[in-house]
Design a protein around this motif. Structure first.
Motif, PDB file in Angstrom:
ATOM      1  N   LEU A  27     -15.891  -6.193 -15.087  1.00  0.00           N
ATOM      2  CA  LEU A  27     -15.748  -5.196 -16.144  1.00  0.00           C
ATOM      3  C   LEU A  27     -16.307  -3.971 -15.805  1.00  0.00           C
ATOM      4  O   LEU A  27     -15.766  -2.884 -15.721  1.00  0.00           O
ATOM      5  CB  LEU A  27     -15.919  -5.654 -17.328  1.00  0.00           C
ATOM      6  N   HIS A  28     -17.525  -3.997 -15.211  1.00  0.00           N
ATOM      7  CA  HIS A  28     -18.143  -2.871 -15.041  1.00  0.00           C
ATOM      8  C   HIS A  28     -17.833  -2.102 -13.643  1.00  0.00           C
ATOM      9  O   HIS A  28     -17.575  -0.829 -13.653  1.00  0.00           O
ATOM     10  CB  HIS A  28     -19.886  -3.216 -14.673  1.00  0.00           C
ATOM     11  N   GLU A  29     -17.571  -2.860 -12.580  1.00  0.00           N
ATOM     12  CA  GLU A  29     -17.582  -2.344 -11.257  1.00  0.00           C
ATOM     13  C   GLU A  29     -16.100  -2.053 -11.047  1.00  0.00           C
ATOM     14  O   GLU A  29     -15.680  -1.247 -10.310  1.00  0.00           O
ATOM     15  CB  GLU A  29     -18.232  -3.399 -10.064  1.00  0.00           C
ATOM     16  N   VAL A  30     -15.126  -2.953 -11.503  1.00  0.00           N
ATOM     17  CA  VAL A  30     -13.768  -2.676 -10.919  1.00  0.00           C
ATOM     18  C   VAL A  30     -13.003  -2.240 -12.075  1.00  0.00           C
ATOM     19  O   VAL A  30     -12.473  -0.804 -12.053  1.00  0.00           O
ATOM     20  CB  VAL A  30     -13.076  -4.107 -10.569  1.00  0.00           C
ATOM     21  N   HIS A  31     -13.013  -2.599 -13.296  1.00  0.00           N
ATOM     22  CA  HIS A  31     -12.103  -1.993 -14.525  1.00  0.00           C
ATOM     23  C   HIS A  31     -13.184  -0.755 -15.166  1.00  0.00           C
ATOM     24  O   HIS A  31     -12.448   0.093 -15.457  1.00  0.00           O
ATOM     25  CB  HIS A  31     -12.362  -2.945 -15.797  1.00  0.00           C
ATOM     26  N   ARG A  32     -14.292  -0.483 -14.656  1.00  0.00           N
ATOM     27  CA  ARG A  32     -15.073   0.304 -15.294  1.00  0.00           C
ATOM     28  C   ARG A  32     -14.991   0.541 -16.770  1.00  0.00           C
ATOM     29  O   ARG A  32     -14.380   1.805 -17.575  1.00  0.00           O
ATOM     30  CB  ARG A  32     -14.689   1.913 -14.393  1.00  0.00           C
ATOM     31  N   ALA A  33     -14.952  -0.579 -17.417  1.00  0.00           N
ATOM     32  CA  ALA A  33     -14.891  -0.482 -18.866  1.00  0.00           C
ATOM     33  C   ALA A  33     -15.728   0.214 -19.627  1.00  0.00           C
ATOM     34  O   ALA A  33     -16.778   0.381 -19.392  1.00  0.00           O
ATOM     35  CB  ALA A  33     -14.497  -2.159 -19.216  1.00  0.00           C
ATOM     36  N   GLU A  34     -15.249   0.644 -20.860  1.00  0.00           N
ATOM     37  CA  GLU A  34     -16.122   1.285 -21.585  1.00  0.00           C
ATOM     38  C   GLU A  34     -15.996   0.595 -23.246  1.00  0.00           C
ATOM     39  O   GLU A  34     -15.082  -0.082 -23.411  1.00  0.00           O
ATOM     40  CB  GLU A  34     -15.953   2.755 -22.075  1.00  0.00           C
ATOM     41  N   GLU A  35     -17.255   0.741 -24.125  1.00  0.00           N
ATOM     42  CA  GLU A  35     -17.007   0.077 -25.384  1.00  0.00           C
ATOM     43  C   GLU A  35     -15.834   0.734 -26.225  1.00  0.00           C
ATOM     44  O   GLU A  35     -15.478   1.794 -25.854  1.00  0.00           O
ATOM     45  CB  GLU A  35     -18.364   0.665 -26.172  1.00  0.00           C
ATOM     46  N   GLY A  36     -15.210  -0.273 -26.642  1.00  0.00           N
ATOM     47  CA  GLY A  36     -13.902   0.296 -27.390  1.00  0.00           C
ATOM     48  C   GLY A  36     -12.689  -0.051 -26.752  1.00  0.00           C
ATOM     49  O   GLY A  36     -11.476   0.018 -27.378  1.00  0.00           O
ATOM     50  N   ASP A  37     -12.596  -0.188 -25.506  1.00  0.00           N
ATOM     51  CA  ASP A  37     -11.574  -0.621 -24.634  1.00  0.00           C
ATOM     52  C   ASP A  37     -10.888  -1.688 -24.805  1.00  0.00           C
ATOM     53  O   ASP A  37     -11.450  -2.433 -25.258  1.00  0.00           O
ATOM     54  CB  ASP A  37     -11.790  -0.695 -23.128  1.00  0.00           C
ATOM     55  N   SER A  38      -9.711  -1.857 -24.854  1.00  0.00           N
ATOM     56  CA  SER A  38      -8.716  -2.982 -25.224  1.00  0.00           C
ATOM     57  C   SER A  38      -8.472  -3.547 -23.698  1.00  0.00           C
ATOM     58  O   SER A  38      -8.163  -2.833 -22.926  1.00  0.00           O
ATOM     59  CB  SER A  38      -7.563  -2.640 -25.749  1.00  0.00           C
ATOM     60  N   LEU A  39      -8.435  -4.976 -23.603  1.00  0.00           N
ATOM     61  CA  LEU A  39      -8.291  -5.609 -22.629  1.00  0.00           C
ATOM     62  C   LEU A  39      -7.251  -6.768 -22.876  1.00  0.00           C
ATOM     63  O   LEU A  39      -7.408  -7.474 -23.888  1.00  0.00           O
ATOM     64  CB  LEU A  39      -9.544  -6.362 -21.993  1.00  0.00           C
ATOM     65  N   ARG A  40      -6.339  -7.143 -21.826  1.00  0.00           N
ATOM     66  CA  ARG A  40      -5.707  -8.489 -22.141  1.00  0.00           C
ATOM     67  C   ARG A  40      -6.644  -9.760 -22.001  1.00  0.00           C
ATOM     68  O   ARG A  40      -7.488  -9.736 -20.705  1.00  0.00           O
ATOM     69  CB  ARG A  40      -4.601  -8.545 -20.822  1.00  0.00           C
ATOM     70  N   VAL A  41      -6.640 -10.789 -22.812  1.00  0.00           N
ATOM     71  CA  VAL A  41      -7.315 -11.798 -22.652  1.00  0.00           C
ATOM     72  C   VAL A  41      -6.561 -13.080 -22.895  1.00  0.00           C
ATOM     73  O   VAL A  41      -5.318 -13.015 -23.297  1.00  0.00           O
ATOM     74  CB  VAL A  41      -8.714 -11.762 -23.833  1.00  0.00           C
ATOM     75  N   GLY A  42      -7.350 -14.292 -22.378  1.00  0.00           N
ATOM     76  CA  GLY A  42      -6.611 -15.368 -22.524  1.00  0.00           C
ATOM     77  C   GLY A  42      -7.597 -16.620 -22.716  1.00  0.00           C
ATOM     78  O   GLY A  42      -8.606 -16.232 -22.258  1.00  0.00           O
TER      79      GLY A  42
END
Lengths: 235, 235
Positions: A27-42
Protein backbone atom coordinates in the motif's frame (compact mmCIF):
# COMPACT_ATOMS: atom_id res chain seq x y z
CA UNK A 1 -2.13 -6.29 -6.12
CA UNK A 2 -5.40 -5.43 -7.85
CA UNK A 3 -7.39 -6.73 -4.90
CA UNK A 4 -6.48 -6.43 -1.21
CA UNK A 5 -7.22 -9.92 0.14
CA UNK A 6 -8.13 -10.05 3.81
CA UNK A 7 -7.66 -13.08 6.03
CA UNK A 8 -9.95 -13.87 8.98
CA UNK A 9 -7.20 -12.80 11.37
CA UNK A 10 -7.11 -9.30 9.83
CA UNK A 11 -10.63 -8.46 11.05
CA UNK A 12 -10.98 -6.56 14.30
CA UNK A 13 -14.77 -6.32 13.85
CA UNK A 14 -17.26 -7.25 11.12
CA UNK A 15 -16.43 -4.13 9.08
CA UNK A 16 -12.93 -3.24 10.25
CA UNK A 17 -9.64 -4.80 9.28
CA UNK A 18 -6.08 -4.08 10.33
CA UNK A 19 -3.05 -4.68 8.12
CA UNK A 20 0.67 -5.17 8.65
CA UNK A 21 3.53 -6.74 6.76
CA UNK A 22 3.61 -7.36 3.01
CA UNK A 23 0.24 -5.86 2.12
CA UNK A 24 0.87 -2.74 4.17
CA UNK A 25 4.24 -2.32 2.50
CA UNK A 26 2.57 -2.69 -0.88
CA UNK A 27 0.00 0.00 0.00
CA UNK A 28 2.80 2.38 0.91
CA UNK A 29 5.31 1.63 -1.81
CA UNK A 30 3.31 0.59 -4.86
CA UNK A 31 -0.16 2.06 -4.36
CA UNK A 32 1.27 5.11 -2.57
CA UNK A 33 -2.05 5.09 -0.73
CA UNK A 34 -3.27 7.83 1.58
CA UNK A 35 -5.82 7.98 4.37
CA UNK A 36 -9.31 8.24 2.92
CA UNK A 37 -8.45 6.26 -0.22
CA UNK A 38 -10.84 3.60 -1.42
CA UNK A 39 -9.52 0.16 -2.37
CA UNK A 40 -10.98 -3.04 -3.78
CA UNK A 41 -10.97 -5.66 -1.05
CA UNK A 42 -11.89 -9.31 -0.79
CA UNK A 43 -12.24 -11.91 1.93
CA UNK A 44 -10.20 -15.06 1.32
CA UNK A 45 -12.79 -17.64 0.30
CA UNK A 46 -15.57 -15.04 0.40
CA UNK A 47 -16.94 -11.95 -1.27
CA UNK A 48 -15.34 -8.85 -2.75
CA UNK A 49 -16.16 -5.22 -2.02
CA UNK A 50 -14.73 -1.85 -1.05
CA UNK A 51 -12.42 -0.72 1.71
CA UNK A 52 -11.69 2.80 2.93
CA UNK A 53 -8.38 3.58 4.57
CA UNK A 54 -9.27 5.06 7.97
CA UNK A 55 -5.71 5.12 9.21
CA UNK A 56 -2.40 4.57 7.40
CA UNK A 57 0.81 4.56 9.37
CA UNK A 58 4.28 3.19 8.83
CA UNK A 59 3.59 -0.02 10.76
CA UNK A 60 -0.17 -0.47 10.55
CA UNK A 61 -3.25 0.40 8.50
CA UNK A 62 -6.92 0.25 9.41
CA UNK A 63 -9.73 -0.11 6.90
CA UNK A 64 -13.49 0.09 6.95
CA UNK A 65 -14.73 -2.64 4.65
CA UNK A 66 -17.98 -3.81 3.06
CA UNK A 67 -18.60 -6.79 0.80
CA UNK A 68 -21.29 -7.07 -1.83
CA UNK A 69 -19.86 -8.85 -4.86
CA UNK A 70 -19.21 -12.52 -5.60
CA UNK A 71 -15.75 -13.46 -6.88
CA UNK A 72 -15.47 -14.35 -10.59
CA UNK A 73 -16.39 -17.87 -11.66
CA UNK A 74 -13.74 -20.55 -11.96
CA UNK A 75 -12.93 -22.56 -15.08
CA UNK A 76 -14.47 -26.06 -15.14
CA UNK A 77 -11.09 -27.78 -15.12
CA UNK A 78 -8.83 -30.07 -13.18
CA UNK A 79 -5.22 -29.40 -14.13
CA UNK A 80 -2.56 -32.10 -13.69
CA UNK A 81 0.92 -30.71 -13.87
CA UNK A 82 4.18 -32.61 -13.76
CA UNK A 83 6.03 -30.91 -10.90
CA UNK A 84 7.99 -27.98 -12.41
CA UNK A 85 11.39 -26.88 -11.15
CA UNK A 86 11.07 -24.82 -7.94
CA UNK A 87 11.42 -21.35 -9.44
CA UNK A 88 8.89 -22.16 -12.17
CA UNK A 89 6.59 -23.79 -9.60
CA UNK A 90 6.09 -20.49 -7.80
CA UNK A 91 5.18 -18.64 -10.98
CA UNK A 92 2.92 -21.46 -12.19
CA UNK A 93 1.01 -21.40 -8.91
CA UNK A 94 0.37 -17.68 -9.38
CA UNK A 95 -0.70 -18.21 -12.98
CA UNK A 96 -3.02 -21.09 -12.08
CA UNK A 97 -4.72 -19.00 -9.39
CA UNK A 98 -4.92 -15.93 -11.64
CA UNK A 99 -6.42 -17.83 -14.57
CA UNK A 100 -9.19 -19.34 -12.41
CA UNK A 101 -8.15 -23.00 -12.20
CA UNK A 102 -10.00 -24.49 -9.20
CA UNK A 103 -8.11 -27.79 -8.86
CA UNK A 104 -4.42 -28.47 -9.42
CA UNK A 105 -2.65 -31.81 -9.05
CA UNK A 106 1.17 -31.70 -8.90
CA UNK A 107 2.30 -35.02 -10.22
CA UNK A 108 5.51 -36.97 -10.57
CA UNK A 109 6.87 -37.94 -13.97
CA UNK A 110 9.98 -39.69 -15.21
CA UNK A 111 11.48 -36.37 -16.28
CA UNK A 112 10.81 -34.56 -12.98
CA UNK A 113 14.16 -34.34 -11.21
CA UNK A 114 14.00 -36.00 -7.80
CA UNK A 115 15.47 -32.91 -6.17
CA UNK A 116 12.38 -30.87 -7.16
CA UNK A 117 10.39 -32.75 -4.53
CA UNK A 118 12.69 -31.44 -1.79
CA UNK A 119 11.92 -27.74 -2.36
CA UNK A 120 10.48 -25.72 0.53
CA UNK A 121 8.20 -24.12 -2.09
CA UNK A 122 6.09 -27.28 -1.86
CA UNK A 123 5.22 -26.62 1.77
CA UNK A 124 1.57 -25.76 2.27
CA UNK A 125 2.29 -22.22 3.51
CA UNK A 126 4.53 -21.50 0.54
CA UNK A 127 2.00 -22.82 -1.97
CA UNK A 128 -0.72 -20.74 -0.34
CA UNK A 129 1.45 -17.62 -0.49
CA UNK A 130 1.86 -17.93 -4.27
CA UNK A 131 -1.80 -18.71 -4.81
CA UNK A 132 -2.75 -15.58 -2.85
CA UNK A 133 -0.48 -13.49 -5.09
CA UNK A 134 -2.28 -14.88 -8.13
CA UNK A 135 -5.71 -14.16 -6.64
CA UNK A 136 -4.67 -10.59 -5.74
CA UNK A 137 -3.47 -10.08 -9.31
CA UNK A 138 -6.61 -11.39 -10.99
CA UNK A 139 -9.17 -10.19 -8.41
CA UNK A 140 -10.44 -13.49 -7.08
CA UNK A 141 -10.87 -14.68 -3.49
CA UNK A 142 -11.14 -18.46 -3.76
CA UNK A 143 -7.98 -20.50 -3.32
CA UNK A 144 -7.48 -23.35 -5.77
CA UNK A 145 -7.22 -26.78 -4.20
CA UNK A 146 -3.72 -28.15 -4.70
CA UNK A 147 -2.89 -31.82 -4.19
CA UNK A 148 0.49 -33.47 -4.42
CA UNK A 149 0.92 -36.91 -5.99
CA UNK A 150 4.47 -38.15 -5.68
CA UNK A 151 3.74 -41.47 -7.39
CA UNK A 152 2.62 -41.36 -11.01
CA UNK A 153 1.35 -44.92 -11.50
CA UNK A 154 -1.01 -45.37 -8.52
CA UNK A 155 -2.49 -41.92 -9.10
CA UNK A 156 -3.04 -42.41 -12.83
CA UNK A 157 -4.30 -45.99 -12.48
CA UNK A 158 -6.40 -45.74 -9.35
CA UNK A 159 -7.64 -42.18 -9.00
CA UNK A 160 -7.42 -40.42 -12.34
CA UNK A 161 -10.09 -42.45 -14.18
CA UNK A 162 -12.65 -41.32 -11.62
CA UNK A 163 -11.40 -37.70 -11.60
CA UNK A 164 -11.61 -37.56 -15.39
CA UNK A 165 -15.01 -39.23 -15.61
CA UNK A 166 -17.61 -37.14 -17.48
CA UNK A 167 -14.94 -34.61 -18.52
CA UNK A 168 -13.05 -34.09 -21.76
CA UNK A 169 -9.66 -35.59 -20.90
CA UNK A 170 -6.63 -34.05 -22.64
CA UNK A 171 -2.86 -34.33 -22.49
CA UNK A 172 -0.94 -31.33 -23.82
CA UNK A 173 1.89 -33.02 -25.70
CA UNK A 174 3.96 -31.92 -28.70
CA UNK A 175 3.82 -34.37 -31.59
CA UNK A 176 1.67 -35.69 -34.35
CA UNK A 177 -1.63 -35.32 -32.48
CA UNK A 178 -4.85 -33.43 -33.12
CA UNK A 179 -4.72 -29.68 -32.46
CA UNK A 180 -5.94 -28.62 -29.02
CA UNK A 181 -9.70 -27.89 -29.33
CA UNK A 182 -11.09 -24.39 -28.83
CA UNK A 183 -13.92 -22.95 -26.76
CA UNK A 184 -14.88 -26.27 -25.21
CA UNK A 185 -18.22 -26.08 -23.43
CA UNK A 186 -17.76 -28.96 -21.00
CA UNK A 187 -15.57 -29.80 -17.99
CA UNK A 188 -11.99 -30.67 -18.82
CA UNK A 189 -9.21 -32.71 -17.25
CA UNK A 190 -5.91 -31.49 -18.69
CA UNK A 191 -2.44 -32.95 -18.08
CA UNK A 192 0.69 -30.92 -18.89
CA UNK A 193 4.08 -32.61 -18.83
CA UNK A 194 7.49 -31.60 -17.49
CA UNK A 195 10.26 -29.89 -19.43
CA UNK A 196 11.18 -32.52 -22.01
CA UNK A 197 7.62 -33.86 -22.00
CA UNK A 198 5.95 -37.03 -20.75
CA UNK A 199 7.68 -40.26 -21.74
CA UNK A 200 5.71 -42.60 -24.07
CA UNK A 201 4.80 -44.92 -21.17
CA UNK A 202 3.22 -41.99 -19.33
CA UNK A 203 1.27 -40.82 -22.38
CA UNK A 204 -0.02 -44.38 -22.71
CA UNK A 205 -1.06 -44.55 -19.04
CA UNK A 206 -2.78 -41.15 -19.27
CA UNK A 207 -4.59 -42.42 -22.36
CA UNK A 208 -5.78 -45.51 -20.52
CA UNK A 209 -7.17 -43.18 -17.86
CA UNK A 210 -9.19 -41.35 -20.52
CA UNK A 211 -6.89 -38.44 -21.54
CA UNK A 212 -6.10 -37.99 -25.25
CA UNK A 213 -2.99 -36.14 -26.48
CA UNK A 214 -3.45 -32.80 -28.23
CA UNK A 215 -0.82 -30.34 -29.45
CA UNK A 216 -0.34 -26.59 -29.77
CA UNK A 217 2.05 -26.51 -32.73
CA UNK A 218 5.73 -27.17 -33.15
CA UNK A 219 6.99 -24.53 -30.73
CA UNK A 220 8.12 -25.88 -27.35
CA UNK A 221 6.73 -23.62 -24.63
CA UNK A 222 7.82 -23.19 -21.04
CA UNK A 223 5.42 -24.80 -18.60
CA UNK A 224 3.98 -21.47 -17.44
CA UNK A 225 3.41 -20.32 -21.03
CA UNK A 226 1.90 -23.68 -22.02
CA UNK A 227 -0.55 -23.56 -19.08
CA UNK A 228 -1.75 -20.08 -20.08
CA UNK A 229 -1.91 -20.86 -23.80
CA UNK A 230 -3.85 -24.10 -23.32
CA UNK A 231 -6.36 -22.52 -20.90
CA UNK A 232 -6.89 -19.49 -23.16
CA UNK A 233 -7.58 -21.74 -26.09
CA UNK A 234 -9.79 -24.26 -24.30
CA UNK A 235 -12.16 -21.74 -22.66
CA UNK B 1 17.54 -24.76 -24.43
CA UNK B 2 15.67 -26.99 -26.85
CA UNK B 3 17.70 -25.68 -29.78
CA UNK B 4 21.37 -24.75 -29.76
CA UNK B 5 21.44 -21.46 -31.65
CA UNK B 6 24.69 -20.70 -33.45
CA UNK B 7 25.90 -17.21 -34.32
CA UNK B 8 28.04 -16.47 -37.38
CA UNK B 9 31.06 -16.00 -35.12
CA UNK B 10 30.72 -19.56 -33.79
CA UNK B 11 31.55 -21.13 -37.17
CA UNK B 12 35.12 -22.16 -37.80
CA UNK B 13 34.18 -23.66 -41.18
CA UNK B 14 30.95 -24.27 -43.09
CA UNK B 15 30.12 -27.40 -41.04
CA UNK B 16 32.05 -26.82 -37.82
CA UNK B 17 31.20 -24.61 -34.89
CA UNK B 18 32.98 -23.91 -31.63
CA UNK B 19 31.20 -22.98 -28.39
CA UNK B 20 32.17 -21.23 -25.17
CA UNK B 21 30.35 -19.39 -22.42
CA UNK B 22 26.67 -19.72 -21.57
CA UNK B 23 25.76 -22.36 -24.15
CA UNK B 24 28.76 -24.52 -23.28
CA UNK B 25 27.86 -24.29 -19.59
CA UNK B 26 24.31 -25.31 -20.43
CA UNK B 27 25.54 -28.35 -22.38
CA UNK B 28 27.61 -29.44 -19.38
CA UNK B 29 25.24 -28.64 -16.55
CA UNK B 30 21.74 -29.08 -17.94
CA UNK B 31 22.09 -31.37 -20.95
CA UNK B 32 24.95 -33.28 -19.30
CA UNK B 33 26.13 -33.84 -22.86
CA UNK B 34 28.95 -36.17 -23.87
CA UNK B 35 31.19 -36.39 -26.92
CA UNK B 36 29.35 -38.08 -29.77
CA UNK B 37 25.93 -36.77 -28.67
CA UNK B 38 23.59 -35.36 -31.29
CA UNK B 39 21.85 -32.03 -30.68
CA UNK B 40 19.31 -29.91 -32.50
CA UNK B 41 21.04 -26.82 -33.79
CA UNK B 42 20.00 -23.68 -35.64
CA UNK B 43 21.69 -20.73 -37.30
CA UNK B 44 20.48 -17.36 -36.02
CA UNK B 45 18.30 -16.07 -38.85
CA UNK B 46 18.73 -19.28 -40.83
CA UNK B 47 17.92 -22.97 -40.92
CA UNK B 48 17.75 -25.67 -38.28
CA UNK B 49 19.43 -29.06 -38.32
CA UNK B 50 21.62 -31.49 -36.37
CA UNK B 51 24.93 -31.10 -34.60
CA UNK B 52 27.27 -33.82 -33.36
CA UNK B 53 29.61 -33.10 -30.46
CA UNK B 54 33.09 -33.87 -31.75
CA UNK B 55 34.85 -32.51 -28.69
CA UNK B 56 33.53 -31.44 -25.30
CA UNK B 57 35.89 -29.93 -22.78
CA UNK B 58 35.53 -27.73 -19.73
CA UNK B 59 36.19 -24.52 -21.67
CA UNK B 60 35.27 -25.35 -25.25
CA UNK B 61 33.11 -27.61 -27.41
CA UNK B 62 33.32 -28.37 -31.11
CA UNK B 63 30.41 -29.56 -33.21
CA UNK B 64 29.91 -30.88 -36.70
CA UNK B 65 26.70 -29.33 -37.98
CA UNK B 66 24.33 -29.67 -40.91
CA UNK B 67 21.19 -27.69 -41.69
CA UNK B 68 18.20 -28.94 -43.64
CA UNK B 69 15.04 -27.61 -42.00
CA UNK B 70 13.32 -24.23 -42.12
CA UNK B 71 12.39 -22.61 -38.80
CA UNK B 72 8.68 -22.66 -37.84
CA UNK B 73 6.44 -19.96 -39.32
CA UNK B 74 5.75 -16.74 -37.43
CA UNK B 75 2.35 -15.44 -36.41
CA UNK B 76 0.94 -12.72 -38.70
CA UNK B 77 0.97 -10.09 -35.97
CA UNK B 78 2.45 -6.79 -34.92
CA UNK B 79 2.35 -6.52 -31.14
CA UNK B 80 2.36 -3.12 -29.44
CA UNK B 81 3.19 -3.35 -25.78
CA UNK B 82 3.23 -0.57 -23.23
CA UNK B 83 6.76 -0.83 -21.79
CA UNK B 84 6.58 -3.28 -18.85
CA UNK B 85 8.65 -2.93 -15.68
CA UNK B 86 12.24 -4.12 -16.27
CA UNK B 87 11.95 -7.55 -14.69
CA UNK B 88 8.75 -8.28 -16.61
CA UNK B 89 10.26 -6.86 -19.80
CA UNK B 90 12.89 -9.58 -19.86
CA UNK B 91 10.35 -12.36 -19.48
CA UNK B 92 7.96 -10.80 -22.00
CA UNK B 93 10.74 -10.62 -24.59
CA UNK B 94 11.36 -14.35 -24.14
CA UNK B 95 7.65 -15.09 -24.39
CA UNK B 96 7.21 -12.95 -27.50
CA UNK B 97 10.10 -14.73 -29.23
CA UNK B 98 8.92 -18.16 -28.09
CA UNK B 99 5.35 -17.63 -29.26
CA UNK B 100 6.45 -16.56 -32.76
CA UNK B 101 5.68 -12.83 -32.76
CA UNK B 102 7.71 -11.29 -35.62
CA UNK B 103 7.31 -7.58 -34.76
CA UNK B 104 7.17 -5.95 -31.32
CA UNK B 105 6.79 -2.24 -30.59
CA UNK B 106 7.58 -1.13 -27.03
CA UNK B 107 5.49 1.95 -26.47
CA UNK B 108 5.08 4.64 -23.88
CA UNK B 109 1.82 5.09 -22.00
CA UNK B 110 0.62 7.37 -19.22
CA UNK B 111 0.90 4.51 -16.71
CA UNK B 112 4.42 3.48 -17.71
CA UNK B 113 6.71 4.75 -14.94
CA UNK B 114 9.36 7.08 -16.35
CA UNK B 115 12.10 5.11 -14.61
CA UNK B 116 11.30 2.05 -16.73
CA UNK B 117 12.83 3.80 -19.73
CA UNK B 118 16.20 3.99 -17.91
CA UNK B 119 16.69 0.24 -17.57
CA UNK B 120 19.79 -1.35 -19.13
CA UNK B 121 17.46 -4.19 -20.21
CA UNK B 122 16.35 -1.89 -23.04
CA UNK B 123 19.81 -1.85 -24.59
CA UNK B 124 19.95 -3.65 -27.92
CA UNK B 125 22.32 -6.35 -26.65
CA UNK B 126 20.13 -7.08 -23.65
CA UNK B 127 16.96 -7.27 -25.74
CA UNK B 128 18.68 -9.62 -28.15
CA UNK B 129 19.86 -11.85 -25.30
CA UNK B 130 16.30 -12.38 -24.05
CA UNK B 131 14.95 -12.95 -27.56
CA UNK B 132 17.62 -15.61 -28.15
CA UNK B 133 16.54 -17.39 -24.93
CA UNK B 134 12.96 -17.43 -26.22
CA UNK B 135 14.03 -18.78 -29.63
CA UNK B 136 16.14 -21.50 -27.98
CA UNK B 137 13.16 -22.49 -25.85
CA UNK B 138 10.67 -22.68 -28.71
CA UNK B 139 13.05 -23.94 -31.44
CA UNK B 140 13.06 -20.99 -33.78
CA UNK B 141 15.96 -19.13 -35.37
CA UNK B 142 14.50 -15.81 -36.51
CA UNK B 143 14.80 -12.85 -34.16
CA UNK B 144 11.69 -10.70 -33.80
CA UNK B 145 12.13 -7.08 -34.82
CA UNK B 146 11.81 -4.85 -31.75
CA UNK B 147 11.28 -1.10 -32.03
CA UNK B 148 11.10 1.40 -29.20
CA UNK B 149 8.64 4.30 -29.28
CA UNK B 150 9.11 6.63 -26.35
CA UNK B 151 6.37 9.01 -27.42
CA UNK B 152 2.84 7.66 -27.58
CA UNK B 153 1.06 10.39 -29.53
CA UNK B 154 3.32 10.82 -32.58
CA UNK B 155 3.60 7.06 -32.95
CA UNK B 156 -0.12 6.41 -32.68
CA UNK B 157 -1.12 9.38 -34.83
CA UNK B 158 1.53 9.29 -37.51
CA UNK B 159 2.79 5.73 -37.87
CA UNK B 160 0.24 3.33 -36.39
CA UNK B 161 -2.54 3.90 -38.96
CA UNK B 162 -0.23 2.71 -41.70
CA UNK B 163 1.13 -0.21 -39.63
CA UNK B 164 -2.41 -1.35 -38.85
CA UNK B 165 -3.69 -0.94 -42.39
CA UNK B 166 -5.21 -4.13 -43.86
CA UNK B 167 -4.96 -5.87 -40.47
CA UNK B 168 -7.51 -6.57 -37.77
CA UNK B 169 -6.64 -3.93 -35.17
CA UNK B 170 -7.29 -4.84 -31.53
CA UNK B 171 -6.61 -3.37 -28.09
CA UNK B 172 -6.62 -5.87 -25.22
CA UNK B 173 -8.44 -3.90 -22.53
CA UNK B 174 -10.58 -5.01 -19.57
CA UNK B 175 -14.07 -3.54 -19.60
CA UNK B 176 -17.41 -3.70 -21.27
CA UNK B 177 -16.09 -4.58 -24.74
CA UNK B 178 -16.63 -7.49 -27.14
CA UNK B 179 -14.81 -10.70 -26.24
CA UNK B 180 -11.47 -11.19 -27.95
CA UNK B 181 -12.13 -13.10 -31.20
CA UNK B 182 -10.80 -16.62 -31.76
CA UNK B 183 -8.87 -18.30 -34.55
CA UNK B 184 -8.62 -15.18 -36.67
CA UNK B 185 -7.45 -15.94 -40.20
CA UNK B 186 -5.98 -12.56 -41.08
CA UNK B 187 -3.07 -10.36 -39.98
CA UNK B 188 -3.53 -8.65 -36.64
CA UNK B 189 -2.24 -5.53 -34.93
CA UNK B 190 -2.68 -5.98 -31.18
CA UNK B 191 -2.00 -3.41 -28.46
CA UNK B 192 -1.60 -4.50 -24.82
CA UNK B 193 -1.54 -1.88 -22.08
CA UNK B 194 0.59 -1.39 -18.97
CA UNK B 195 -0.24 -2.59 -15.45
CA UNK B 196 -3.32 -0.55 -14.62
CA UNK B 197 -4.32 -0.43 -18.29
CA UNK B 198 -4.40 2.27 -20.96
CA UNK B 199 -6.05 5.53 -19.90
CA UNK B 200 -9.28 6.49 -21.76
CA UNK B 201 -7.44 9.07 -23.89
CA UNK B 202 -5.06 6.35 -25.10
CA UNK B 203 -7.86 3.90 -25.88
CA UNK B 204 -9.49 6.67 -27.91
CA UNK B 205 -6.29 7.44 -29.82
CA UNK B 206 -5.72 3.73 -30.53
CA UNK B 207 -9.30 3.53 -31.79
CA UNK B 208 -8.73 6.46 -34.13
CA UNK B 209 -5.74 4.56 -35.51
CA UNK B 210 -8.01 1.59 -36.26
CA UNK B 211 -7.67 -0.61 -33.15
CA UNK B 212 -10.86 -1.72 -31.38
CA UNK B 213 -10.94 -2.75 -27.69
CA UNK B 214 -11.61 -6.41 -26.87
CA UNK B 215 -11.56 -8.14 -23.48
CA UNK B 216 -10.62 -11.52 -22.03
CA UNK B 217 -12.96 -11.59 -19.04
CA UNK B 218 -12.97 -9.94 -15.65
CA UNK B 219 -9.67 -11.36 -14.39
CA UNK B 220 -6.74 -8.93 -14.51
CA UNK B 221 -3.73 -10.74 -15.93
CA UNK B 222 -0.05 -9.88 -15.66
CA UNK B 223 1.34 -8.56 -18.92
CA UNK B 224 3.21 -11.75 -19.72
CA UNK B 225 0.13 -13.89 -19.09
CA UNK B 226 -2.09 -11.53 -21.10
CA UNK B 227 0.30 -11.67 -24.08
CA UNK B 228 0.24 -15.48 -24.09
CA UNK B 229 -3.51 -15.75 -23.51
CA UNK B 230 -4.39 -13.26 -26.26
CA UNK B 231 -2.04 -14.88 -28.80
CA UNK B 232 -3.29 -18.38 -27.98
CA UNK B 233 -6.85 -17.27 -28.47
CA UNK B 234 -6.31 -15.20 -31.63
CA UNK B 235 -4.38 -17.85 -33.60
Amino acid sequence: MNLLLLEDADFISADRARLEGRRLKHLHEVHRAEEGDSLRVGQVGGQMGQGRLLRLEADCAELEVSFDQPPPGKLPITLLLALPRPKMLRRVLQTVAAMGVPRLVLLNSYRVEKSFWQTPFLEAASIREQLILGLEQARDTVLPEVTIEKRFKPFVEDRLPQLAQDTLGLVGHPGNYPACPRAVERPITLAIGPEGGWIPYEVEKLREAGLEPVQLGERILRVETAVTALLARLF
